[in-house]
Write a protein that holds these residues in place. Structure first.
Motif, mmCIF file in Angstrom:
data_model
loop_
_atom_site.group_PDB
_atom_site.id
_atom_site.type_symbol
_atom_site.label_atom_id
_atom_site.label_comp_id
_atom_site.label_asym_id
_atom_site.label_seq_id
_atom_site.Cartn_x
_atom_site.Cartn_y
_atom_site.Cartn_z
ATOM 1 N N LYS A 168 35.775 28.690 38.596
ATOM 2 C CA LYS A 168 35.389 28.697 37.186
ATOM 3 C C LYS A 168 36.408 29.513 36.401
ATOM 4 C CE LYS A 168 31.601 30.065 34.108
ATOM 5 N NZ LYS A 168 30.235 30.658 34.041
ATOM 6 N N TYR A 169 36.892 28.966 35.301
ATOM 7 C CA TYR A 169 37.869 29.688 34.481
ATOM 8 C C TYR A 169 37.226 30.946 33.903
ATOM 9 C CZ TYR A 169 41.095 30.885 30.750
ATOM 10 O OH TYR A 169 41.960 31.573 29.929
ATOM 11 N N LEU A 170 37.892 32.098 34.112
ATOM 12 C CA LEU A 170 37.333 33.371 33.673
ATOM 13 C C LEU A 170 38.185 34.079 32.628
ATOM 14 C CD1 LEU A 170 36.310 34.764 37.186
ATOM 15 C CD2 LEU A 170 34.835 33.634 35.504
ATOM 16 N N GLY A 171 39.479 33.797 32.623
ATOM 17 C CA GLY A 171 40.348 34.488 31.688
ATOM 18 C C GLY A 171 41.808 34.290 32.030
ATOM 19 N N SER A 172 42.660 35.105 31.414
ATOM 20 C CA SER A 172 44.106 34.937 31.551
ATOM 21 C C SER A 172 44.774 36.189 32.100
ATOM 22 C CB SER A 172 44.719 34.596 30.190
ATOM 23 O OG SER A 172 44.486 35.659 29.261
ATOM 24 N N VAL A 173 46.027 35.988 32.517
ATOM 25 C CA VAL A 173 46.849 37.085 33.050
ATOM 26 C C VAL A 173 48.016 37.288 32.094
ATOM 27 C CG1 VAL A 173 48.210 37.881 35.018
ATOM 28 C CG2 VAL A 173 46.213 36.420 35.394
ATOM 29 N N ASP A 174 48.344 38.541 31.803
ATOM 30 C CA ASP A 174 49.446 38.846 30.891
ATOM 31 C C ASP A 174 50.759 38.217 31.341
ATOM 32 O OD1 ASP A 174 48.249 40.156 28.833
ATOM 33 O OD2 ASP A 174 49.142 42.115 29.226
ATOM 34 N N THR A 175 51.667 38.044 30.402
ATOM 35 C CA THR A 175 52.924 37.361 30.691
ATOM 36 C C THR A 175 54.053 38.298 31.100
ATOM 37 O OG1 THR A 175 53.549 37.440 28.349
ATOM 38 C CG2 THR A 175 52.353 35.487 29.117
ATOM 39 N N SER A 176 53.795 39.579 31.179
ATOM 40 C CA SER A 176 54.857 40.507 31.599
ATOM 41 C C SER A 176 54.316 41.536 32.585
ATOM 42 C CB SER A 176 55.477 41.214 30.389
ATOM 43 O OG SER A 176 54.514 41.994 29.716
ATOM 44 N N PHE A 177 55.190 41.917 33.517
ATOM 45 C CA PHE A 177 54.848 42.951 34.489
ATOM 46 C C PHE A 177 54.907 44.316 33.809
ATOM 47 C CE2 PHE A 177 56.304 39.397 36.952
ATOM 48 C CZ PHE A 177 55.486 39.387 38.070
#
Length: 202
Positions: A168-177
């Motif tokens: 189930k889609y829960l959210g996103s991950v940032d695009t930078s470390f």
């Protein structure tokens, strides 16, 4: 992130000293416990709903929303900030946008987590561990810890809830470390971003 036996002992000693000193001195003492790690911040679309769904089923400590992240590599005090900032960019490659796609549970250390699937993150973990001579996690699973569970109050209900959160889609991950630093205080850990390293593909 866990604190080892020696660190827990030191932290207890520090806390006993804190009660005898002013707060400004306790801050100086606890900064000894700072730890460095590479991470990706994550964003859950509805963390409140997840916590509400599991409220009567689990007993434990939820991670504050501002602290949610995926740990890629943990350096502790083995490397300086300067060394990490000079060498990490050479081994961090761009990654495609990632999503948090399921809830799961680590039985061995009782952690409820949101996970993502990424071969790129797994390879980055391996490369950095080799670069800094850090012991690799045998089966690295990119995840964000949501709760450290003390007790499952209703096993059947817990299993039912977990099935509803599978794939189930829960959210996103940032695009930078981010190179982050953990500061331990009596009321819990505080995370500080030292620097952002690299950008993911748009």
């Amino acid at each position: 992130m866990t604190v080892g036996y020696e660190n827990r002992w030191l932290f207890c000693v520090h806390r006993s000293i804190i009660h005898k000193r002013e707060l400004k001195h306790s801050d100086d003492i606890l900064k000894i416990m700072n730890r460095l790690f590479l991470a990706l911040k994550v964003h859950l679309d509805n963390y409140k709903t997840i916590k509400s769904d599991f409220a009567n089923t689990l007993t434990g400590k939820w991670t504050p929303e501002e602290n949610l992240h995926i740990t890629i590599c943990y350096f502790g005090n083995t490397c300086s900030v300067e060394e990490l900032l000079s060498r990490l960019p050479l081994f961090i490659k761009s990654i495609p946008p990632l999503k948090l796609e399921s809830l799961d549970y680590f039985m061995h250390n009782k952690i409820l987590y949101a996970k993502t699937t990424s071969k790129e993150l797994q390879q980055i973990h391996v490369n950095i561990c080799r670069l800094f001579n850090i012991k690799q996690i045998k089966s690295f699973i990119p995840h964000a810890t949501l709760m450290r569970v003390k007790k499952i109050n209703d096993v059947k209900k817990f299993q039912q809830l977990m099935s509803t959160y599978k794939e189930k889609y829960l959210g996103s991950v940032d695009t930078s470390f981010q190179l982050m630093q953990s500061h331990l205080y009596p009321d819990g850990a505080k995370y500080e971003c030292i620097a952002k390293i690299g950008e993911a593909q748009k």
